[in-house]
Enzyme design. Structure first.
Site, PDB file in Angstrom:
ATOM      1  N   TYR A  47       0.928  -1.125   0.044  1.00 39.83           N
ATOM      2  CA  TYR A  47      -0.089   0.020   0.035  1.00 39.83           C
ATOM      3  C   TYR A  47       0.955   1.159   0.019  1.00 39.83           C
ATOM      4  O   TYR A  47       0.352   2.154  -0.443  1.00 39.83           O
ATOM      5  CB  TYR A  47      -0.872   0.070   1.277  1.00 39.83           C
ATOM      6  CG  TYR A  47      -2.021  -0.996   1.233  1.00 39.83           C
ATOM      7  CD1 TYR A  47      -2.106  -1.992   0.265  1.00 39.83           C
ATOM      8  CD2 TYR A  47      -2.898  -1.169   2.414  1.00 39.83           C
ATOM      9  CE1 TYR A  47      -3.016  -2.805   0.348  1.00 39.83           C
ATOM     10  CE2 TYR A  47      -3.719  -2.031   2.391  1.00 39.83           C
ATOM     11  CZ  TYR A  47      -3.913  -2.946   1.652  1.00 39.83           C
ATOM     12  OH  TYR A  47      -4.827  -3.980   1.545  1.00 39.83           O
ATOM     13  N   HIS A 103       0.067 -11.672   1.573  1.00 37.84           N
ATOM     14  CA  HIS A 103      -0.910 -10.878   0.779  1.00 37.84           C
ATOM     15  C   HIS A 103      -1.381 -11.423  -0.328  1.00 37.84           C
ATOM     16  O   HIS A 103      -2.660 -11.684  -0.580  1.00 37.84           O
ATOM     17  CB  HIS A 103      -0.099  -9.543   0.310  1.00 37.84           C
ATOM     18  CG  HIS A 103      -1.063  -8.364  -0.076  1.00 37.84           C
ATOM     19  ND1 HIS A 103      -0.677  -7.368   0.099  1.00 37.84           N
ATOM     20  CD2 HIS A 103      -2.471  -8.301  -0.316  1.00 37.84           C
ATOM     21  CE1 HIS A 103      -1.660  -6.437  -0.214  1.00 37.84           C
ATOM     22  NE2 HIS A 103      -2.723  -7.195  -0.422  1.00 37.84           N
TER      23      HIS A 103
END
Length: 270
Positions: A47, A103
């Site tokens: 992110y 992830h």
């Protein structure tokens, strides 16, 4: 804030997602969310906002032990999850995270090796629980078969994307299913069926979509919002009670709408 409690973790039902938030806006959103009562903040190295999230955590002035923080190692870095977590902690300004996730799966890196390396990090006190994200039932079963204490699987889940086989597997093994994109990247907020249900309860369609998830056993949700009014509305979804007619109307919606499907995603059919 209601929590899901398993042998591996005690996680708030509702979190603030931070994907696409950055800089001062991200730090402000995190601090404001915590001020409103959120206690779970979700981020990831990919992110690019861990420093801002850490700033928001500090600005909130809520003691660290009362907060639940999730971060994730990117799929291209699974050969060295130790370096990834150490870097994430430095950016966050934390000594540990509560939940550390893979992830996305990476078929080129042996899953058992990655999970074994991640487990060593717990012995060093760098995280409290580990899990995965975007794992299909087959991949989750593979992760569980390694013997690693998988605590959560974060996947796309909402009123128009079914996850029944995955939910059954998660519940059988005490794994929390965390719903990312619970509002379909904003694509569900104006859906007429949800809006009609919401009107009956004096709520919005978005609140209906969240309430449907939050009432389910072993399911948490991480809607993203940078606006205080939306954060408040999402919190209010915790107290919205759907009835059988509402659930039947939602059950009748198509369950094959996927909003997150990058080129490196696994085969969702297995």
């Amino acid at each position: 804030m209601p929590r899901i409690e398993t042998p591996h973790l005690a996680m708030p039902k509702l979190s603030l997602g931070t994907w696409a938030l950055s800089g001062a806006d991200c730090a402000r959103a995190v601090a404001e969310a915590i001020g409103l009562g959120y206690r779970h903040i979700d981020t990831a190295e990919m992110y690019g906002n861990e420093e801002a999230v850490g700033e928001g955590l500090r600005d909130s002035a809520v003691p660290r032990e009362h907060l639940f923080v999730t971060t994730k190692v990117w799929w291209e870095n699974l050969a060295a999850p130790d370096r990834a977590l150490e870097a994430s902690l430095k950016r966050l300004g934390l000594d540990y995270v509560d939940l550390f996730l893979i992830h996305w799966p990476n078929p080129a890196v042996p899953l058992k090796r990655t999970l074994a390396m991640m487990e060593v990090l717990k012995e060093r006190g760098l995280y409290r629980a580990i899990g995965v994200a975007n794992f299909t039932p087959r991949l989750l079963a593979e992760a569980l078969a390694t013997g690693a204490p998988i605590a959560a699987n974060q996947v796309e889940y909402h009123v128009m994307l079914g996850q029944d086989p995955l939910l059954a597997l998660c519940r059988a093994h005490g794994v929390v299913l965390t719903a990312h994109s619970p509002l379909g990247k904003g694509g569900l907020v104006d859906h007429p069926v949800l809006a009609a249900i919401g009107a009956k309860h004096g709520a919005s369609g978005a609140q209906v979509a969240l309430a449907w998830l939050l009432e389910q056993d072993m399911v948490a949700a991480i809607p993203k919002s940078a606006r205080v009014e939306n954060m408040r509305a999402n919190l209010a979804a915790l107290s919205l009670r759907l009835d059988e007619a509402d659930r039947a109307a939602i059950a009748a919606l198509p369950k094959d709408r996927r909003f997150v499907n990058p080129a490196f995603a696994p085969d969702w059919r297995h």
